[in-house]
Write a protein that holds these residues in place. Structure first.
Motif, PDB file in Angstrom:
ATOM      1  N   ASN A   1      30.937 -48.048  96.957  1.00 38.00           N
ATOM      2  CA  ASN A   1      29.960 -47.408  95.958  1.00 38.00           C
ATOM      3  C   ASN A   1      28.684 -46.849  96.558  1.00 38.00           C
ATOM      4  O   ASN A   1      28.310 -45.898  96.397  1.00 38.00           O
ATOM      5  CB  ASN A   1      29.472 -48.510  94.726  1.00 38.00           C
ATOM      6  CG  ASN A   1      30.663 -48.414  93.828  1.00 38.00           C
ATOM      7  OD1 ASN A   1      31.563 -47.859  93.789  1.00 38.00           O
ATOM      8  ND2 ASN A   1      30.618 -49.750  93.160  1.00 38.00           N
ATOM      9  N   LYS A   2      28.425 -47.407  97.713  1.00 34.82           N
ATOM     10  CA  LYS A   2      27.045 -47.453  98.181  1.00 34.82           C
ATOM     11  C   LYS A   2      27.425 -45.914  99.255  1.00 34.82           C
ATOM     12  O   LYS A   2      26.693 -45.228  99.346  1.00 34.82           O
ATOM     13  CB  LYS A   2      26.432 -48.329  99.296  1.00 34.82           C
ATOM     14  CG  LYS A   2      25.802 -49.470  98.666  1.00 34.82           C
ATOM     15  CD  LYS A   2      25.389 -50.756  99.448  1.00 34.82           C
ATOM     16  CE  LYS A   2      24.887 -51.678  98.541  1.00 34.82           C
ATOM     17  NZ  LYS A   2      24.192 -52.832  99.500  1.00 34.82           N
TER      18      LYS A   2
ATOM     19  N   LYS B   1      43.023 -71.882  96.227  1.00 30.91           N
ATOM     20  CA  LYS B   1      41.936 -71.361  95.455  1.00 30.91           C
ATOM     21  C   LYS B   1      40.625 -70.889  96.274  1.00 30.91           C
ATOM     22  O   LYS B   1      40.247 -69.659  95.801  1.00 30.91           O
ATOM     23  CB  LYS B   1      41.581 -72.703  94.482  1.00 30.91           C
ATOM     24  CG  LYS B   1      40.414 -72.107  93.583  1.00 30.91           C
ATOM     25  CD  LYS B   1      39.874 -73.487  92.713  1.00 30.91           C
ATOM     26  CE  LYS B   1      38.778 -73.094  91.966  1.00 30.91           C
ATOM     27  NZ  LYS B   1      37.448 -73.319  92.409  1.00 30.91           N
ATOM     28  N   LYS B   2      40.271 -71.357  97.328  1.00 30.10           N
ATOM     29  CA  LYS B   2      39.033 -70.817  98.151  1.00 30.10           C
ATOM     30  C   LYS B   2      39.637 -69.651  98.835  1.00 30.10           C
ATOM     31  O   LYS B   2      38.885 -68.815  98.744  1.00 30.10           O
ATOM     32  CB  LYS B   2      39.134 -71.827  99.084  1.00 30.10           C
ATOM     33  CG  LYS B   2      38.268 -72.872  98.800  1.00 30.10           C
ATOM     34  CD  LYS B   2      38.160 -73.864 100.095  1.00 30.10           C
ATOM     35  CE  LYS B   2      37.314 -75.055  99.889  1.00 30.10           C
ATOM     36  NZ  LYS B   2      36.749 -76.017 100.776  1.00 30.10           N
ATOM     37  N   LEU B   3      40.852 -69.402  99.055  1.00 32.15           N
ATOM     38  CA  LEU B   3      41.433 -68.099  99.563  1.00 32.15           C
ATOM     39  C   LEU B   3      41.277 -67.018  98.656  1.00 32.15           C
ATOM     40  O   LEU B   3      40.802 -65.959  98.937  1.00 32.15           O
ATOM     41  CB  LEU B   3      42.727 -68.228 100.215  1.00 32.15           C
ATOM     42  CG  LEU B   3      42.973 -68.891 101.338  1.00 32.15           C
ATOM     43  CD1 LEU B   3      44.419 -69.212 101.828  1.00 32.15           C
ATOM     44  CD2 LEU B   3      42.258 -68.190 102.607  1.00 32.15           C
ATOM     45  N   TYR B   4      41.630 -67.384  97.347  1.00 32.40           N
ATOM     46  CA  TYR B   4      41.683 -66.290  96.131  1.00 32.40           C
ATOM     47  C   TYR B   4      40.079 -65.858  95.851  1.00 32.40           C
ATOM     48  O   TYR B   4      39.791 -64.848  95.732  1.00 32.40           O
ATOM     49  CB  TYR B   4      42.415 -66.813  94.838  1.00 32.40           C
ATOM     50  CG  TYR B   4      43.659 -66.864  94.979  1.00 32.40           C
ATOM     51  CD1 TYR B   4      44.350 -65.478  95.560  1.00 32.40           C
ATOM     52  CD2 TYR B   4      44.570 -67.615  94.372  1.00 32.40           C
ATOM     53  CE1 TYR B   4      45.991 -65.437  95.473  1.00 32.40           C
ATOM     54  CE2 TYR B   4      46.079 -67.731  94.671  1.00 32.40           C
ATOM     55  CZ  TYR B   4      46.665 -66.794  94.890  1.00 32.40           C
ATOM     56  OH  TYR B   4      47.973 -66.457  94.944  1.00 32.40           O
ATOM     57  N   ASP B   5      39.211 -67.067  95.849  1.00 33.93           N
ATOM     58  CA  ASP B   5      37.855 -66.923  95.716  1.00 33.93           C
ATOM     59  C   ASP B   5      37.249 -65.775  96.806  1.00 33.93           C
ATOM     60  O   ASP B   5      36.431 -65.006  96.424  1.00 33.93           O
ATOM     61  CB  ASP B   5      37.158 -67.999  95.471  1.00 33.93           C
ATOM     62  CG  ASP B   5      37.440 -68.857  94.303  1.00 33.93           C
ATOM     63  OD1 ASP B   5      38.018 -68.209  93.283  1.00 33.93           O
ATOM     64  OD2 ASP B   5      37.397 -70.099  94.252  1.00 33.93           O
ATOM     65  N   LEU B   6      37.480 -66.329  98.029  1.00 34.86           N
ATOM     66  CA  LEU B   6      37.085 -65.473  99.025  1.00 34.86           C
ATOM     67  C   LEU B   6      37.650 -64.210  99.175  1.00 34.86           C
ATOM     68  O   LEU B   6      36.914 -63.122  99.481  1.00 34.86           O
ATOM     69  CB  LEU B   6      37.493 -66.162 100.405  1.00 34.86           C
ATOM     70  CG  LEU B   6      37.069 -65.806 101.804  1.00 34.86           C
ATOM     71  CD1 LEU B   6      35.523 -65.599 101.765  1.00 34.86           C
ATOM     72  CD2 LEU B   6      37.402 -66.514 102.924  1.00 34.86           C
ATOM     73  N   GLN B   7      38.893 -64.033  98.752  1.00 38.42           N
ATOM     74  CA  GLN B   7      39.371 -62.654  98.592  1.00 38.42           C
ATOM     75  C   GLN B   7      38.665 -61.873  97.447  1.00 38.42           C
ATOM     76  O   GLN B   7      38.276 -60.604  97.733  1.00 38.42           O
ATOM     77  CB  GLN B   7      40.950 -62.709  98.286  1.00 38.42           C
ATOM     78  CG  GLN B   7      41.489 -61.374  98.352  1.00 38.42           C
ATOM     79  CD  GLN B   7      43.162 -61.493  98.327  1.00 38.42           C
ATOM     80  OE1 GLN B   7      43.589 -62.280  97.635  1.00 38.42           O
ATOM     81  NE2 GLN B   7      43.644 -60.576  98.585  1.00 38.42           N
ATOM     82  N   ALA B   8      38.359 -62.272  96.430  1.00 35.55           N
ATOM     83  CA  ALA B   8      37.583 -61.782  95.208  1.00 35.55           C
ATOM     84  C   ALA B   8      36.183 -61.405  95.818  1.00 35.55           C
ATOM     85  O   ALA B   8      35.979 -60.331  95.511  1.00 35.55           O
ATOM     86  CB  ALA B   8      37.532 -62.650  93.964  1.00 35.55           C
TER      87      ALA B   8
ATOM     88  N   LEU C   1      32.828 -57.146  97.532  1.00 33.79           N
ATOM     89  CA  LEU C   1      31.647 -56.553  98.724  1.00 33.79           C
ATOM     90  C   LEU C   1      32.187 -55.235  99.239  1.00 33.79           C
ATOM     91  O   LEU C   1      31.625 -54.243  99.417  1.00 33.79           O
ATOM     92  CB  LEU C   1      31.638 -57.468  99.971  1.00 33.79           C
ATOM     93  CG  LEU C   1      31.078 -58.745  99.691  1.00 33.79           C
ATOM     94  CD1 LEU C   1      31.069 -59.576 101.100  1.00 33.79           C
ATOM     95  CD2 LEU C   1      29.515 -58.597  99.412  1.00 33.79           C
ATOM     96  N   LEU C   2      33.491 -55.116  99.289  1.00 28.50           N
ATOM     97  CA  LEU C   2      34.212 -53.849  99.613  1.00 28.50           C
ATOM     98  C   LEU C   2      33.875 -52.671  98.378  1.00 28.50           C
ATOM     99  O   LEU C   2      33.514 -51.406  98.714  1.00 28.50           O
ATOM    100  CB  LEU C   2      35.760 -53.800  99.962  1.00 28.50           C
ATOM    101  CG  LEU C   2      36.228 -54.461 101.044  1.00 28.50           C
ATOM    102  CD1 LEU C   2      37.594 -54.837 101.129  1.00 28.50           C
ATOM    103  CD2 LEU C   2      35.614 -53.604 102.302  1.00 28.50           C
TER     104      LEU C   2
END
Length: 182
Positions: A175-176, A157-164, A169-170
């Motif tokens: 966009n920037k 779950k933490k890996l999925y959240d971190l990946q999200a 951020l990417l």
């Protein structure tokens, strides 16, 4: 955004720790029941007959009994063979001695069997204790499996959240960079 992310992570960690504590508490309760049965078995109440049968079986199955009885029989035979016929109380073929031996065997066998039945009951109790010990070990293993499953699930779950978060951020960077290029 970072504050929200930190709050989400800390609440997820608290939830995770609560689940671990719950598993540990349940395991301790289950093990306490088993340990209570192991440490405080039912007291054995022996009747006088059971105590006597144990003593008779212990003596009747010992070398003291065998040696004493062989000596007694040898004295019986020697006396009745060497004594003058008027003084011999059980002349050859020793019918009285055979009768006494038969009576002793007839009484001693059931007494020894009673004692053996009690020992069998003790063995049954010992095997029940072994079962409880095995059950306790199985509960510990089950608890470890639950903890490992919880840890792995939480890590995924933490890996999925971190990946999200990283994907978000990417996207922001993309966009920037687009806005800078335009």
């Amino acid at each position: 955004m970072k504050k929200k992310l930190n709050d989400d992570v800390s609440s997820a960690e608290n939830e995770f720790l609560n689940k671990l504590h719950k598993i540990v508490e349940e395991t301790i309760k289950e093990e306490d029941l088993v340990l209570n049965n192991l440490l405080h078995p039912a007291k054995e109440q022996l009747t006088n007959g059971q105590k006597i049968s144990d003593r008779v079986a212990r003596f009747g199955g010992s070398w003291k009994f065998i040696i004493f009885f062989v000596i007694l029989l040898a004295l019986w035979i020697v006396y009745n063979v060497t004594a003058i016929s008027s003084r011999a109380f059980d002349p050859y073929p020793f019918i009285l001695m055979n009768l006494i031996l038969s009576c002793i065997a007839a009484l001693q066998a059931p007494i020894i069997m009673m004692s053996q039945n009690r020992k069998e009951e003790k063995d049954r109790m010992r095997s029940e204790n072994d079962y409880l010990i095995n059950l306790k070990a199985e509960m510990g293993i089950r608890s470890l499996h639950q903890k490992m499953d919880l840890l792995l699930g939480e890590q995924i779950k933490k890996l999925y959240d971190l990946q999200a978060v990283e994907i978000e951020l990417l996207r922001d960077l993309k966009n920037k960079s687009k806005s800078i290029q335009d």
